[in-house]
Scaffold this active site. Structure first.
Site: not given
Length: 244
Positions: A8, A28, A50-51, A142, A146, A175, A177
């Site tokens: 995405i 990354r 790396d966020v 997760y 979210k 999706v 991906t």
């Protein structure tokens, strides 16, 4: 934008570039970012990082400001899931999901606010998930992260609306991906299905009878960039999976 190396994030970067935006690509993997950059039609910059690191937001925003000036559109797309039964989610698993899918989003958005408010215009868009609107088996940590993102978006939108800054989430379902392919592999592992059955099952969950494409998600992101009257929303791109 974060998570720009594939999936995405890559599709959104290409869409924004196609509409004339210069884009800073953050992820990354340098090799994946280079490939994304090749697909973009406008000027890009690559930032490997790396966020989840505490200083990551300052680094990437400072890069933009040095090169091009204040950030106008911030898209937070970095994320991943891990599958486990609730009883098997350890503290490390839990914290990893929060760090990437919620805390990193907060830090990036927090850093974006000041320059956008000063300019009287800005767009903050988070790639969330239908898991942020509904629960899913084996994705408890997760889904919790979210759901947190959706709450953060709603609160930020109310606070920033008078300043010309909109804040929205896009909530895709399954999706097509690499991330979804890992989810399918987890279904195979957790439910004991064969891969073909699991893939067919994931596609059939959407009433449209197929997985969503990354490009369809990118179109929704672009709609939120151009429409200043839409804020505080969690836009479903889910083929009709959810109805509320």
């Amino acid at each position: 934008m974060t998570g720009a190396g594939r999936g995405i994030g890559r599709a959104v970067a290409v869409k924004l570039a196609g509409q004339g935006h210069r884009v800073v690509l953050v992820a990354r993997s340098r090799s994946e970012l280079i490939e994304t950059g090749r697909l973009c039609r406008t000027e890009t910059r690559i930032h490997v990082g790396d966020v989840t690191e505490p200083g990551a937001a300052e680094e990437m925003f400072s890069l933009v400001e040095r090169e091009w000036g204040p950030v106008e559109v911030f898209v937070s797309s970095a994320g991943r899931n891990r599958s486990a039964r609730l009883a098997d989610i350890d503290d490390e698993h839990w914290q990893e999901m929060l760090d990437l899918n919620l805390t990193a989003v907060f830090r990036g958005g927090r850093r974006a606010i000041g320059p956008m408010v000063s300019a009287g215009w800005g767009r903050i868009i988070v790639i969330s998930s239908v898991a942020g609107k509904s629960g899913f088996k084996y994705l408890g940590a997760y889904a919790a992260a979210k759901h947190g993102v959706v709450g953060l978006v709603r609160s930020a939108a109310l606070e920033l609306a008078p300043d010309g800054v909109t804040v929205n989430a896009v909530c895709p379902s399954f999706v097509d991906t690499p991330l979804t392919r890992r989810t399918i592999a987890a279904i195979v592992d957790q439910a004991g299905w064969d891969p073909a059955r699991a893939t067919e099952h994931v596609g059939s969950l959407q009433p449209i009878g197929r997985m969503v494409t990354a490009e369809e998600v990118a179109e929704a992101v672009w709609a939120l960039v151009v429409n200043g009257a839409v804020t505080g929303q969690s836009v479903h791109v889910d083929g009709g999976l959810l109805h509320a």
